[in-house]
Motif scaffolding. Structure first.
Motif, PDB file in Angstrom:
ATOM      1  N   VAL A   1     -16.716  12.376  40.381  1.00 43.29           N
ATOM      2  CA  VAL A   1     -16.766  13.230  41.560  1.00 43.29           C
ATOM      3  C   VAL A   1     -18.188  13.761  41.712  1.00 43.29           C
ATOM      4  CG1 VAL A   1     -15.942  15.393  42.587  1.00 43.29           C
ATOM      5  CG2 VAL A   1     -14.343  13.862  41.424  1.00 43.29           C
ATOM      6  N   TYR A   2     -18.694  13.682  42.921  1.00 41.71           N
ATOM      7  CA  TYR A   2     -20.058  14.121  43.202  1.00 41.71           C
ATOM      8  C   TYR A   2     -20.110  15.650  43.271  1.00 41.71           C
ATOM      9  CZ  TYR A   2     -24.727  13.709  45.321  1.00 41.71           C
ATOM     10  OH  TYR A   2     -26.073  13.768  45.593  1.00 41.71           O
ATOM     11  N   GLY A   3     -20.984  16.237  42.477  1.00 41.49           N
ATOM     12  CA  GLY A   3     -21.012  17.684  42.309  1.00 41.49           C
ATOM     13  C   GLY A   3     -21.817  18.437  43.353  1.00 41.49           C
ATOM     14  N   PHE A   4     -21.452  18.268  44.614  1.00 40.43           N
ATOM     15  CA  PHE A   4     -22.101  18.995  45.706  1.00 40.43           C
ATOM     16  C   PHE A   4     -20.999  19.735  46.453  1.00 40.43           C
ATOM     17  CE2 PHE A   4     -25.729  18.433  49.027  1.00 40.43           C
ATOM     18  CZ  PHE A   4     -25.620  19.772  49.371  1.00 40.43           C
ATOM     19  N   PRO A   5     -20.652  20.955  46.044  1.00 41.22           N
ATOM     20  CA  PRO A   5     -19.491  21.651  46.594  1.00 41.22           C
ATOM     21  C   PRO A   5     -19.536  21.841  48.101  1.00 41.22           C
ATOM     22  CG  PRO A   5     -20.352  22.799  44.668  1.00 41.22           C
ATOM     23  CD  PRO A   5     -21.348  21.736  45.018  1.00 41.22           C
ATOM     24  N   GLU A   6     -20.732  21.989  48.660  1.00 39.86           N
ATOM     25  CA  GLU A   6     -20.872  22.318  50.074  1.00 39.86           C
ATOM     26  C   GLU A   6     -20.830  21.112  51.007  1.00 39.86           C
ATOM     27  OE1 GLU A   6     -23.197  25.310  47.545  1.00 39.86           O
ATOM     28  OE2 GLU A   6     -23.118  23.109  47.707  1.00 39.86           O
TER      29      GLU A   6
ATOM     30  N   HIS B   1     -21.252  24.315  59.789  1.00 38.42           N
ATOM     31  CA  HIS B   1     -20.826  23.681  58.542  1.00 38.42           C
ATOM     32  C   HIS B   1     -21.059  24.606  57.344  1.00 38.42           C
ATOM     33  CE1 HIS B   1     -19.888  20.179  55.992  1.00 38.42           C
ATOM     34  NE2 HIS B   1     -20.804  20.688  55.171  1.00 38.42           N
ATOM     35  N   TYR B   2     -22.169  25.333  57.358  1.00 34.22           N
ATOM     36  CA  TYR B   2     -22.526  26.166  56.204  1.00 34.22           C
ATOM     37  C   TYR B   2     -22.270  27.652  56.440  1.00 34.22           C
ATOM     38  CZ  TYR B   2     -24.783  21.857  54.699  1.00 34.22           C
ATOM     39  OH  TYR B   2     -25.030  20.558  54.338  1.00 34.22           O
ATOM     40  N   ALA B   3     -21.493  27.977  57.443  1.00 33.00           N
ATOM     41  CA  ALA B   3     -21.285  29.385  57.818  1.00 33.00           C
ATOM     42  C   ALA B   3     -20.752  30.232  56.668  1.00 33.00           C
ATOM     43  CB  ALA B   3     -20.341  29.465  59.016  1.00 33.00           C
ATOM     44  N   ASP B   4     -19.907  29.660  55.830  1.00 32.61           N
ATOM     45  CA  ASP B   4     -19.297  30.417  54.731  1.00 32.61           C
ATOM     46  C   ASP B   4     -19.876  30.066  53.375  1.00 32.61           C
ATOM     47  OD1 ASP B   4     -17.496  31.704  56.519  1.00 32.61           O
ATOM     48  OD2 ASP B   4     -16.209  29.930  56.500  1.00 32.61           O
ATOM     49  N   GLU B   5     -21.049  29.428  53.366  1.00 35.57           N
ATOM     50  CA  GLU B   5     -21.657  28.986  52.116  1.00 35.57           C
ATOM     51  C   GLU B   5     -22.810  29.909  51.722  1.00 35.57           C
ATOM     52  OE1 GLU B   5     -20.459  26.936  50.211  1.00 35.57           O
ATOM     53  OE2 GLU B   5     -19.135  25.679  51.422  1.00 35.57           O
ATOM     54  N   PRO B   6     -22.625  30.727  50.692  1.00 33.60           N
ATOM     55  CA  PRO B   6     -23.668  31.696  50.320  1.00 33.60           C
ATOM     56  C   PRO B   6     -24.953  31.056  49.806  1.00 33.60           C
ATOM     57  CG  PRO B   6     -21.920  31.642  48.668  1.00 33.60           C
ATOM     58  CD  PRO B   6     -21.432  30.837  49.827  1.00 33.60           C
ATOM     59  N   PHE B   7     -24.864  29.822  49.295  1.00 34.07           N
ATOM     60  CA  PHE B   7     -26.044  29.182  48.749  1.00 34.07           C
ATOM     61  C   PHE B   7     -26.775  28.290  49.752  1.00 34.07           C
ATOM     62  CE2 PHE B   7     -23.503  29.732  44.727  1.00 34.07           C
ATOM     63  CZ  PHE B   7     -24.334  30.701  44.178  1.00 34.07           C
ATOM     64  N   VAL B   8     -26.294  28.236  51.010  1.00 35.79           N
ATOM     65  CA  VAL B   8     -26.937  27.391  52.019  1.00 35.79           C
ATOM     66  C   VAL B   8     -27.191  28.204  53.287  1.00 35.79           C
ATOM     67  CG1 VAL B   8     -26.933  25.167  53.197  1.00 35.79           C
ATOM     68  CG2 VAL B   8     -25.650  25.431  51.071  1.00 35.79           C
ATOM     69  N   PRO B   9     -28.217  29.051  53.280  1.00 36.91           N
ATOM     70  CA  PRO B   9     -28.545  29.797  54.497  1.00 36.91           C
ATOM     71  C   PRO B   9     -29.240  28.902  55.522  1.00 36.91           C
ATOM     72  CG  PRO B   9     -30.140  30.284  52.780  1.00 36.91           C
ATOM     73  CD  PRO B   9     -29.087  29.415  52.146  1.00 36.91           C
TER      74      PRO B   9
ATOM     75  N   VAL C   1     -30.312  26.308  48.871  1.00 35.81           N
ATOM     76  CA  VAL C   1     -31.020  25.270  49.607  1.00 35.81           C
ATOM     77  C   VAL C   1     -31.085  25.776  51.043  1.00 35.81           C
ATOM     78  CG1 VAL C   1     -28.881  23.905  49.828  1.00 35.81           C
ATOM     79  CG2 VAL C   1     -31.076  22.871  50.358  1.00 35.81           C
ATOM     80  N   GLN C   2     -32.280  26.135  51.462  1.00 38.15           N
ATOM     81  CA  GLN C   2     -32.498  26.787  52.744  1.00 38.15           C
ATOM     82  C   GLN C   2     -32.717  25.738  53.827  1.00 38.15           C
ATOM     83  OE1 GLN C   2     -35.885  29.161  51.730  1.00 38.15           O
ATOM     84  NE2 GLN C   2     -34.718  30.560  50.434  1.00 38.15           N
ATOM     85  N   VAL C   3     -32.065  25.898  54.968  1.00 35.68           N
ATOM     86  CA  VAL C   3     -32.066  24.889  56.029  1.00 35.68           C
ATOM     87  C   VAL C   3     -32.831  25.399  57.249  1.00 35.68           C
ATOM     88  CG1 VAL C   3     -30.595  23.590  57.637  1.00 35.68           C
ATOM     89  CG2 VAL C   3     -29.896  23.887  55.241  1.00 35.68           C
TER      90      VAL C   3
END
Length: 324
Positions: free
Chosen positions: A92-97, A241-249, A276-278
């Motif tokens: 399993v690829y370990g990229f939760p987001e 897509h990243y609205a609820d992801e604390p590690f992807v602002p 990881v900032q977008v």
């Protein structure tokens, strides 16, 4: 309930040491370590791997495959930080987001592969756009990226620090060094598979004259598409897509706040975080856009991601030991 045990095989390496530092003060798990004199003893390593609830492999690819073959305890989970298993079907690829169900897949898995640093930036930008259809799966993606020299491990760290010691003047340094110019870089298959692209992206990595930090850029010639999205559509898709992801602002569209002196993008601003900032920069008149991801190559690009995956695998709070 027993405190889970974690063994880092390769604890003395760059990634292994960073993981250990992030786990050292934790009280919700126990890190079991190998005696320094026995680090190369297969039997001792195998014993500790099978004594752990999660064994984290911070090894070269061949050594990681060998270590996995030693697992005889059905309760031992493996988190591999090498490139050996990143595109393997049974891992399993370990990229939760990356998708809505990826966290649950990681939590249920006994074998998880930690993503690469460059792919983390690229996939953060491209996967939601391709998988939603906003960009076609046939898109010819180009990736321009630069990383701090710590991403090359102990050998490259020593090399660059040797340069600094021998030639401290700015004129004598090598501030920007592209590499992988034979193409076919080991990260490309990982990028293509999890972005959902039909063709491998053209990947041009580079090493900068700084120790830590990373910027991944994906230019989009939107004029080349039959139905090109606007900059606002690209930004909205990534933001949702990243609205609820604390590690992807996700920064505002065309964010001037991300630029130093209104022109320069700083590569090191995400250091010491697991973010990881977008960023999305776009000009609808010229139908051009640039997607940018900024991350710590030793954080979300390596050891931080490993700790995040470890927490998920052990059903512990996901942000334990991590900094936003």
């Amino acid at each position: 309930m027993a405190i889970p045990k974690v063994f880092i095989d390769g604890e003395a390496g760059t990634t292994g040491l960073q993981i250990y530092q992030r786990l050292a003060d934790r009280r919700d798990l126990e890190v079991i370590s190998i005696e320094p004199a026995k680090r190369k003893e297969a039997s001792e390593r195998a014993k500790l791997i099978n004594a752990a609830d999660v064994a984290i492999l911070c090894l070269p690819d061949d050594a990681a495959r060998e270590a996995v073959s030693w697992v005889t305890n059905p309760q031992t989970k493996v988190l591999d930080a090498s490139t050996a298993h990143r595109t393997a079907e049974e891992w399993v690829y370990g990229f939760p987001e990356i998708s809505v169900d990826q966290r649950s897949r990681i939590a249920a898995a006994s074998r998880v592969s930690n993503p690469g640093c460059y792919p983390t930036g690229f996939l953060t930008l491209m996967s939601p756009l391709v998988r939603s259809g906003l960009l076609p799966a046939t898109f010819s993606a180009t990736v321009n990226a630069i990383s701090g020299y710590s991403g090359g491990g102990k050998k490259l760290i020593a090399q660059y620090e040797g340069f600094r010691a021998e030639a401290p003047s700015a004129e004598s340094k090598s501030p920007y060094s592209p590499y992988g110019l034979g193409f076919g870089h080991k990260h490309v298959k990982e990028m293509q598979k999890y972005a959902g692209l039909h063709h491998a992206p053209l990947f041009v990595p580079a090493v900068g004259d700084f120790a830590q930090g990373m910027v991944v850029q994906v230019p989009l010639p939107l004029w080349s598409l039959e139905d090109p999205p606007t900059g606002e559509q690209l930004h909205e898709k990534l933001s949702a897509h990243y609205a609820d992801e604390p590690f992807v602002p996700v920064a505002p569209l065309n964010s001037k706040a991300s630029l130093r002196d209104s022109n320069f993008f700083e590569a090191k601003s995400a250091n010491q975080t697991n973010e990881v900032q977008v960023f999305v920069f776009a000009n609808d008149d010229t139908q051009e856009a640039l997607l940018v991801a900024r991350l710590d190559n030793l954080g979300k690009g390596a050891s931080g991601a490993a700790v995040q995956n470890l927490n998920i695998m052990l059903d512990l709070p996901e942000n334990s030991g991590l900094t936003i």
